[in-house]
Design an enzyme around this catalytic site. Structure first.
Site, PDB file in Angstrom:
ATOM      1  N   LYS A   1      38.454  85.737  -1.670  1.00 49.51           N
ATOM      2  CA  LYS A   1      39.110  86.486  -2.687  1.00 49.51           C
ATOM      3  C   LYS A   1      40.271  85.589  -3.018  1.00 49.51           C
ATOM      4  CE  LYS A   1      37.667  91.057  -1.143  1.00 49.51           C
ATOM      5  NZ  LYS A   1      38.059  92.595  -0.157  1.00 49.51           N
TER       6      LYS A   1
ATOM      7  N   PHE B   1      42.864 103.188  -5.138  1.00 50.49           N
ATOM      8  CA  PHE B   1      43.239 101.660  -5.059  1.00 50.49           C
ATOM      9  C   PHE B   1      42.378 100.751  -6.006  1.00 50.49           C
ATOM     10  CE2 PHE B   1      39.757 102.621  -1.959  1.00 50.49           C
ATOM     11  CZ  PHE B   1      38.784 101.648  -2.339  1.00 50.49           C
TER      12      PHE B   1
ATOM     13  N   HIS C   1      34.913  89.120   0.950  1.00 46.80           N
ATOM     14  CA  HIS C   1      34.107  90.001   0.702  1.00 46.80           C
ATOM     15  C   HIS C   1      32.531  89.582   1.196  1.00 46.80           C
ATOM     16  CE1 HIS C   1      31.540  93.078  -1.224  1.00 46.80           C
ATOM     17  NE2 HIS C   1      30.791  92.028  -1.698  1.00 46.80           N
TER      18      HIS C   1
ATOM     19  N   GLU D   1      24.401  92.365  -5.855  1.00 51.61           N
ATOM     20  CA  GLU D   1      25.651  91.387  -6.047  1.00 51.61           C
ATOM     21  C   GLU D   1      25.284  89.849  -6.279  1.00 51.61           C
ATOM     22  OE1 GLU D   1      27.817  92.343  -2.277  1.00 51.61           O
ATOM     23  OE2 GLU D   1      28.220  94.277  -2.868  1.00 51.61           O
TER      24      GLU D   1
ATOM     25  N   THR E   1      37.352  96.071   7.516  1.00 52.37           N
ATOM     26  CA  THR E   1      37.967  96.021   6.305  1.00 52.37           C
ATOM     27  C   THR E   1      39.759  96.075   6.537  1.00 52.37           C
ATOM     28  OG1 THR E   1      36.196  97.477   5.314  1.00 52.37           O
ATOM     29  CG2 THR E   1      38.251  97.275   3.860  1.00 52.37           C
TER      30      THR E   1
ATOM     31  N   TYR F   1      32.423  96.359  -8.074  1.00 50.28           N
ATOM     32  CA  TYR F   1      33.160  97.327  -7.369  1.00 50.28           C
ATOM     33  C   TYR F   1      32.942  98.904  -7.897  1.00 50.28           C
ATOM     34  CZ  TYR F   1      35.768  94.082  -4.192  1.00 50.28           C
ATOM     35  OH  TYR F   1      36.171  93.359  -3.178  1.00 50.28           O
TER      36      TYR F   1
ATOM     37  N   ASN G   1      42.570  91.429   2.110  1.00 50.62           N
ATOM     38  CA  ASN G   1      41.702  91.072   3.283  1.00 50.62           C
ATOM     39  C   ASN G   1      40.946  89.818   3.104  1.00 50.62           C
ATOM     40  OD1 ASN G   1      39.930  92.385   1.742  1.00 50.62           O
ATOM     41  ND2 ASN G   1      39.730  93.932   3.202  1.00 50.62           N
TER      42      ASN G   1
END
Ligand code: IDP
Ligand code: MG
Length: 151
Positions: free
Chosen positions: A11, A59, A117, A128, A93, A51, A114
């Site tokens: 990320k 969020f 993924h 994905e 998470t 997502y 975080n």
């Protein structure tokens, strides 16, 4: 245990903090085999597709802004039980709930930063991988060390 493929994203926070390859190395050292790797700056369309399950949550807007903030690395890792193995190496998470030794524990503090993924299950993994590697090769290759990782 079945041979699986899973989708990993490094990320934007990990990219900006210079942790990308340190994080990839943890999966590599575990014995997982790289099947595809790509540097990509996600737009809102691809982020929204990835997502989709979180649409409408408080969020969500921040999450899309976060994941589209800069180029990220998308990777496909392969191995026996690869989906659960990657999630275990990543940690929970919430970084403050992640076990010591996991990526999210060792490099993170907040849920919205975080670092990494990993697909939640094999169905998500297939979906994905298709999103991030559409029309691009995911390689099936024999690593010389495979017999020393996979019994
Ligand atoms: P996962 O990444 O461990 O599968 P999910 O619950 O699927 O966790 O959430 C996807 C991502 O959305 C998280 O990794 C995190 O980046 C972000 N996220 C989830 N919950 C929150 C939150 O409460 N605040 C901010 N970001 C969140
Ligand atoms: Mg998830």
């Amino acid at each position: 245990m079945a041979l699986e493929r899973t989708l990993v994203l490094i990320k934007p926070d990990a990219m900006q903090r210079g942790l990308a390859f340190e994080i990839l190395q943890r999966f590599e050292r575990r014995g997982l085999k790289l099947a595809a790797l790509r540097l990509v700056h996600a737009d809102e369309a691809i982020a929204g597709e990835h997502y989709a399950e979180h649409v409408g949550k408080g969020f969500y807007d921040g999450l899309i802004k976060y994941i589209t903030a800069c180029p990220i690395i998308a990777a496909v890792f392969e191995g026996t039980g690869a989906v659960a193995a990657c999630r275990q190496t990543m940690g929970a998470t919430k970084p403050v709930e992640a076990a010591p030794g996991t990526i999210r524990h060792d490099f993170g503090l907040e849920i919205g930063r975080n670092l990494v993924h990993g697909s939640a299950n094999t169905d998500d993994a297939a979906r994905e991988v298709e999103i991030w590697f559409r029309g691009q090769p995911v390689l099936d290759w024999k690593r010389d060390t495979d017999g020393w990782v996979f019994e």
